[in-house]
Design a protein around this motif. Structure first.
Motif, PDB file in Angstrom:
ATOM      1  N   TYR A 137      86.248   7.353  52.883  1.00 25.09           N
ATOM      2  CA  TYR A 137      85.820   7.917  53.978  1.00 25.09           C
ATOM      3  C   TYR A 137      85.510   9.447  53.624  1.00 25.09           C
ATOM      4  O   TYR A 137      84.588  10.091  53.712  1.00 25.09           O
ATOM      5  CB  TYR A 137      86.347   7.782  55.512  1.00 25.09           C
ATOM      6  CG  TYR A 137      85.744   8.588  56.628  1.00 25.09           C
ATOM      7  CD1 TYR A 137      84.413   8.261  57.213  1.00 25.09           C
ATOM      8  CD2 TYR A 137      86.162   9.724  57.199  1.00 25.09           C
ATOM      9  CE1 TYR A 137      83.707   9.063  57.878  1.00 25.09           C
ATOM     10  CE2 TYR A 137      85.612  10.347  58.154  1.00 25.09           C
ATOM     11  CZ  TYR A 137      84.291  10.058  58.785  1.00 25.09           C
ATOM     12  OH  TYR A 137      83.785  10.681  59.553  1.00 25.09           O
ATOM     13  N   GLU A 138      86.811  10.041  53.131  1.00 24.98           N
ATOM     14  CA  GLU A 138      86.631  11.462  52.929  1.00 24.98           C
ATOM     15  C   GLU A 138      85.741  11.640  51.653  1.00 24.98           C
ATOM     16  O   GLU A 138      85.166  12.709  51.506  1.00 24.98           O
ATOM     17  CB  GLU A 138      88.178  11.730  52.660  1.00 24.98           C
ATOM     18  CG  GLU A 138      89.215  11.856  53.595  1.00 24.98           C
ATOM     19  CD  GLU A 138      89.584  10.465  54.072  1.00 24.98           C
ATOM     20  OE1 GLU A 138      89.739   9.485  53.232  1.00 24.98           O
ATOM     21  OE2 GLU A 138      90.202  10.111  55.164  1.00 24.98           O
ATOM     22  N   GLU A 139      85.946  10.597  50.596  1.00 26.03           N
ATOM     23  CA  GLU A 139      85.213  11.108  49.529  1.00 26.03           C
ATOM     24  C   GLU A 139      83.628  10.837  49.745  1.00 26.03           C
ATOM     25  O   GLU A 139      82.715  11.479  49.372  1.00 26.03           O
ATOM     26  CB  GLU A 139      85.326   9.896  48.426  1.00 26.03           C
ATOM     27  CG  GLU A 139      86.581  10.139  47.745  1.00 26.03           C
ATOM     28  CD  GLU A 139      87.174   8.882  46.884  1.00 26.03           C
ATOM     29  OE1 GLU A 139      87.915   9.062  46.046  1.00 26.03           O
ATOM     30  OE2 GLU A 139      86.416   7.848  47.278  1.00 26.03           O
ATOM     31  N   ALA A 140      83.263  10.011  50.804  1.00 30.24           N
ATOM     32  CA  ALA A 140      81.792   9.786  51.389  1.00 30.24           C
ATOM     33  C   ALA A 140      81.596  11.141  51.998  1.00 30.24           C
ATOM     34  O   ALA A 140      80.378  11.567  51.801  1.00 30.24           O
ATOM     35  CB  ALA A 140      81.780   8.689  51.928  1.00 30.24           C
ATOM     36  N   GLN A 141      82.511  11.705  52.744  1.00 29.73           N
ATOM     37  CA  GLN A 141      81.889  12.957  53.514  1.00 29.73           C
ATOM     38  C   GLN A 141      81.726  14.148  52.455  1.00 29.73           C
ATOM     39  O   GLN A 141      80.973  14.908  52.676  1.00 29.73           O
ATOM     40  CB  GLN A 141      83.315  13.289  54.404  1.00 29.73           C
ATOM     41  CG  GLN A 141      83.338  12.380  55.861  1.00 29.73           C
ATOM     42  CD  GLN A 141      82.023  12.357  56.833  1.00 29.73           C
ATOM     43  OE1 GLN A 141      80.872  12.539  56.097  1.00 29.73           O
ATOM     44  NE2 GLN A 141      82.347  12.391  57.909  1.00 29.73           N
TER      45      GLN A 141
END
Length: 160
Positions: A154-158
């Motif tokens: 999720y953090e990488e996608a954000q």
């Protein structure tokens, strides 16, 4: 059409005949018609022999890529990755075809809009063999998918 007339005659004669020898002959004729015993020999379908050994082996790198939609080096890398997975399973009681041939068949099926009939003639295998080869290759590629396909957290996608 002759077989239907002969079949009709055999049925008619067997119902009106009382002799056991006539009945036996009629039974034999009926079996020959129904089970095609007059064609007891199996027809061998002509196929291209040694396509892999004589034709594919002589392809230039560009020809190989145009037929199989990948470079020869990529093919060998993929073969190195999934070859052991293709070599483990017994192939329906018959001698298993070479892993290189299995992978080439599968890649050819995926790379071209050619029919299984044509592909089987080219690689000198039965349709069921080609179908099982494609199925096994796809399963082997699916098994290693996580080595190459990474979904972001999720953090990488954000961040992206």
């Amino acid at each position: 059409m002759e077989e239907y007339i002969l079949l009709e005659n055999v049925i008619f004669e067997s119902s009106s005949s009382s002799s056991s020898t006539d009945s036996d002959a009629n039974d034999k004729a009926l079996q020959d018609i129904l089970f095609n015993n007059d064609r007891a020999e199996r027809r061998v379908v002509p196929k291209i022999r040694n396509y892999l050994e004589h034709v594919v082996a002589r392809y230039t790198d560009n020809e190989f890529k145009s037929h199989f939609r990948m470079k020869r080096n990529t093919f060998h890398f993929l073969l190195h990755l999934i070859g052991p997975r293709l070599n483990n399973t017994p192939f329906r009681g018959r001698e298993q075809i070479d892993t290189t041939k299995q992978l080439l068949i599968a890649i050819y099926v995926l790379a071209t809009p050619d029919s299984y009939r044509s592909i089987c003639e080219r690689f000198d295998v039965a349709r069921s063999t080609a179908w099982f080869s494609v199925k096994r290759v796809i399963r082997a590629i699916y098994d290693i998918r996580n080595q190459f396909i990474k979904w972001p957290t999720y953090e990488e996608a954000q961040t992206t």
